[in-house]
Design a protein around this motif. Sequence first.
Motif, PDB file in Angstrom:
ATOM      1  N   GLN A  73       0.509  -1.186   0.112  1.00  0.00           N
ATOM      2  CA  GLN A  73      -0.207  -0.191   0.141  1.00  0.00           C
ATOM      3  C   GLN A  73       0.743   1.260  -0.068  1.00  0.00           C
ATOM      4  O   GLN A  73       0.659   2.227  -0.989  1.00  0.00           O
ATOM      5  N   THR A  74       2.008   0.793   1.067  1.00  0.00           N
ATOM      6  CA  THR A  74       2.939   2.639   0.980  1.00  0.00           C
ATOM      7  C   THR A  74       3.414   2.517  -0.049  1.00  0.00           C
ATOM      8  O   THR A  74       3.688   3.514  -1.132  1.00  0.00           O
ATOM      9  N   LYS A  76       2.276   1.433  -3.414  1.00  0.00           N
ATOM     10  CA  LYS A  76       1.242   2.296  -4.501  1.00  0.00           C
ATOM     11  C   LYS A  76       1.033   3.676  -4.139  1.00  0.00           C
ATOM     12  O   LYS A  76       1.241   4.797  -4.779  1.00  0.00           O
ATOM     13  N   HIS A  77       1.090   4.214  -3.179  1.00  0.00           N
ATOM     14  CA  HIS A  77       1.198   5.761  -2.762  1.00  0.00           C
ATOM     15  C   HIS A  77       2.466   7.067  -2.889  1.00  0.00           C
ATOM     16  O   HIS A  77       2.205   7.064  -3.548  1.00  0.00           O
TER      17      HIS A  77
END
Length: 127
Positions: A73-74, A76-77
């Motif tokens: 998730q990080t 992709k962010h």
Amino acid sequence: MKTATDIGERGIGLKVLTQNIDTSTPEGRLFFQMTAAFDEFQRELIVENTRAGLKAAAKRGRRGGRPKAMNEQTIKHAEAMLKDTENYPFIGDVIDQLKIGRTAFYRYFPTDRIKELRKEHFYSAKS
């Protein structure tokens, strides 16, 4: 043990003043070799216990080492921020926003990957 044997074969004696060991005498050599053997035994026990501990931890699902700085998730962010050159014009802005170290960031995003994500920014800056 090997070093002590090599030194002894060259006729060099060792005198430890704080422990009253003198390898030029038979008693001193015996004491020195016994101490070396106990030290070697202790080291092997430590290695064996460490391996057993790691194996037991692995069975419990535990893994050693430092936790990862970024999860999927990080990442992709971070990719989205790298593409958004209007709000994040500098790499340092992205790193500061993520609150991770610069080295960790570049481990996940090598220069080639950054160029790939910011290709429009690189081409427009050169024009």
